[in-house]
Scaffold this motif. Structure first.
Motif, PDB file in Angstrom:
ATOM      1  N   TYR A  65      -3.908   4.502   4.222  1.00  0.00           N
ATOM      2  CA  TYR A  65      -2.991   4.113   3.143  1.00  0.00           C
ATOM      3  C   TYR A  65      -2.514   2.682   3.422  1.00  0.00           C
ATOM      4  O   TYR A  65      -2.096   2.376   4.539  1.00  0.00           O
ATOM      5  CB  TYR A  65      -1.777   5.044   3.094  1.00  0.00           C
ATOM      6  CG  TYR A  65      -2.000   6.376   2.417  1.00  0.00           C
ATOM      7  CD1 TYR A  65      -3.135   7.147   2.655  1.00  0.00           C
ATOM      8  CD2 TYR A  65      -1.051   6.897   1.533  1.00  0.00           C
ATOM      9  CE1 TYR A  65      -3.328   8.368   2.036  1.00  0.00           C
ATOM     10  CE2 TYR A  65      -1.234   8.126   0.904  1.00  0.00           C
ATOM     11  CZ  TYR A  65      -2.369   8.860   1.163  1.00  0.00           C
ATOM     12  OH  TYR A  65      -2.548  10.066   0.548  1.00  0.00           O
ATOM     13  N   ILE A  66      -2.558   1.836   2.414  1.00  0.00           N
ATOM     14  CA  ILE A  66      -2.146   0.436   2.598  1.00  0.00           C
ATOM     15  C   ILE A  66      -1.000   0.104   1.628  1.00  0.00           C
ATOM     16  O   ILE A  66      -1.211   0.052   0.418  1.00  0.00           O
ATOM     17  CB  ILE A  66      -3.332  -0.519   2.353  1.00  0.00           C
ATOM     18  CG1 ILE A  66      -4.447  -0.215   3.370  1.00  0.00           C
ATOM     19  CG2 ILE A  66      -2.895  -1.974   2.450  1.00  0.00           C
ATOM     20  CD1 ILE A  66      -5.737  -0.912   3.067  1.00  0.00           C
ATOM     21  N   PRO A  67       0.202  -0.103   2.162  1.00  0.00           N
ATOM     22  CA  PRO A  67       1.323  -0.472   1.286  1.00  0.00           C
ATOM     23  C   PRO A  67       1.092  -1.858   0.690  1.00  0.00           C
ATOM     24  O   PRO A  67       0.546  -2.739   1.358  1.00  0.00           O
ATOM     25  CB  PRO A  67       2.533  -0.485   2.227  1.00  0.00           C
ATOM     26  CG  PRO A  67       2.055  -0.028   3.568  1.00  0.00           C
ATOM     27  CD  PRO A  67       0.568  -0.102   3.588  1.00  0.00           C
ATOM     28  N   LEU A  68       1.484  -2.047  -0.547  1.00  0.00           N
ATOM     29  CA  LEU A  68       1.315  -3.357  -1.191  1.00  0.00           C
ATOM     30  C   LEU A  68       2.441  -4.292  -0.739  1.00  0.00           C
ATOM     31  O   LEU A  68       3.624  -3.996  -0.920  1.00  0.00           O
ATOM     32  CB  LEU A  68       1.310  -3.207  -2.709  1.00  0.00           C
ATOM     33  CG  LEU A  68       0.102  -2.470  -3.298  1.00  0.00           C
ATOM     34  CD1 LEU A  68       0.231  -2.351  -4.812  1.00  0.00           C
ATOM     35  CD2 LEU A  68      -1.214  -3.165  -2.929  1.00  0.00           C
ATOM     36  N   LYS A  69       2.055  -5.418  -0.163  1.00  0.00           N
ATOM     37  CA  LYS A  69       3.043  -6.396   0.342  1.00  0.00           C
ATOM     38  C   LYS A  69       3.850  -7.017  -0.788  1.00  0.00           C
ATOM     39  O   LYS A  69       4.986  -7.421  -0.621  1.00  0.00           O
ATOM     40  CB  LYS A  69       2.323  -7.505   1.112  1.00  0.00           C
ATOM     41  CG  LYS A  69       1.741  -7.060   2.440  1.00  0.00           C
ATOM     42  CD  LYS A  69       1.427  -8.295   3.302  1.00  0.00           C
ATOM     43  CE  LYS A  69       0.837  -7.887   4.635  1.00  0.00           C
ATOM     44  NZ  LYS A  69      -0.636  -7.958   4.656  1.00  0.00           N
ATOM     45  N   SER A  70       3.214  -7.095  -1.972  1.00  0.00           N
ATOM     46  CA  SER A  70       3.892  -7.768  -3.078  1.00  0.00           C
ATOM     47  C   SER A  70       4.915  -6.874  -3.789  1.00  0.00           C
ATOM     48  O   SER A  70       5.676  -7.354  -4.627  1.00  0.00           O
ATOM     49  CB  SER A  70       2.851  -8.257  -4.097  1.00  0.00           C
ATOM     50  OG  SER A  70       2.124  -7.155  -4.604  1.00  0.00           O
ATOM     51  N   ALA A  71       4.935  -5.580  -3.440  1.00  0.00           N
ATOM     52  CA  ALA A  71       5.890  -4.670  -4.087  1.00  0.00           C
ATOM     53  C   ALA A  71       7.286  -4.902  -3.513  1.00  0.00           C
ATOM     54  O   ALA A  71       7.478  -4.849  -2.300  1.00  0.00           O
ATOM     55  CB  ALA A  71       5.455  -3.226  -3.873  1.00  0.00           C
TER      56      ALA A  71
END
Ligand SMILES: [Mn+2]
Length: 261
Positions: free
Chosen positions: A245-251
């Motif tokens: 799972y990769i969290p979105l940095k731009s969120a």
């Protein structure tokens, strides 16, 4: 072979009721990050779990965002229809939707129920199938929508837009439980959308069930203030079976974009 999975983009032109930022611009930034992730991870196929649009006939500005995004994706894209992509949430209307139109223009391929697509690379074969949302999907005896047979492949992936959960969410929300599906499906990975909050990967008898949650936050639920929109990277290269799972940095943090009161 490397794949990236994301779901429930809910592309729309206007601001949802509980958003206090500019939803359109925030979503555009997140989609831009996904364009970059596809390049960074040398992704071969991009997969989407449905609810591309918030409405079946989205305003031109929403269509523009989706086309701008898809035109930047240089790899094949596969998608199933979500309930929001359909008129009155009816699967029979799919040929009247913007989702269908964009598929007909070659921007992505819709995974039709019953179809199995075989993707091959360096001696590795992946079987890909999908199930659009349909009104009865989480009702009694409809568990077949979540189940596929695995044939002549190394790994089978099934994408479904339905309320497949590790445990019940609410007595008012019809849902299908992962432990019911696990003994009946032969898919190694079942990738789900629809349940916006998502859940960590769940493994039963070597079968993995995944829902990273919606990359958009539009619901008036407290968990939406806490969770980080994310995508899933699946890597089957060099004999690996890796799922991350990769969290979105731009969120941005939930409290900066949502207010319920
Ligand atoms: Mn949705």
């Amino acid at each position: 072979m490397r794949l990236l999975y994301f779901t429930d983009t809910h592309i729309r032109a206007s601001n949802p009721k509980y958003r206090i930022d500019n939803y359109y611009e925030s979503l555009k930034t997140k989609l831009q990050e996904i364009v970059q992730l596809v390049e960074l991870f040398s992704v071969d196929y991009l997969l989407h779990g449905g609810d591309l649009f918030d409405l079946p006939w989205p305003p031109a500005k929403a269509v523009q965002m989706s086309v701008d995004f898809l035109e930047q994706i240089k790899v094949p894209v596969y998608i199933v229809s979500g309930n929001h992509d359909l008129l009155g949430q009816k699967l029979s209307t799919i040929e009247n939707t913007m989702l269908w139109f964009l598929a007909s223009r070659g921007l992505f391929r819709l995974l039709s129920p019953g179809d199995k697509i075989y993707l091959k690379q360096a001696g590795f074969t992946l079987q890909l199938s999908g199930q659009h949302y349909n009104a009865g999907i989480d009702k009694e005896n409809k568990i077949n929508s979540y189940c596929v047979k695995k044939k002549n492949c190394d790994i089978a992936i099934h994408i479904v837009h339905g309320m497949l959960l590790p445990q019940p969410f609410s007595p008012h929300v019809p849902a299908t439980m992962i432990h019911q599906v696990a003994p009946l499906t032969e898919a190694d990975f079942t990738l789900c959308g629809h349940a916006h909050l998502g859940y960590p990967a769940e493994e039963i008898d070597g079968k993995i069930f995944i829902n990273p949650g919606s990359i958009s936050r539009i619901l008036a639920l407290e968990w939406e203030l806490v969770r980080v929109p994310q995508v899933v990277f699946l890597d089957f290269s060099g004999g690996k079976v890796q799922c991350q799972y990769i969290p979105l940095k731009s969120a941005r943090p939930g409290f900066e974009v949502l207010r319920f009161k």
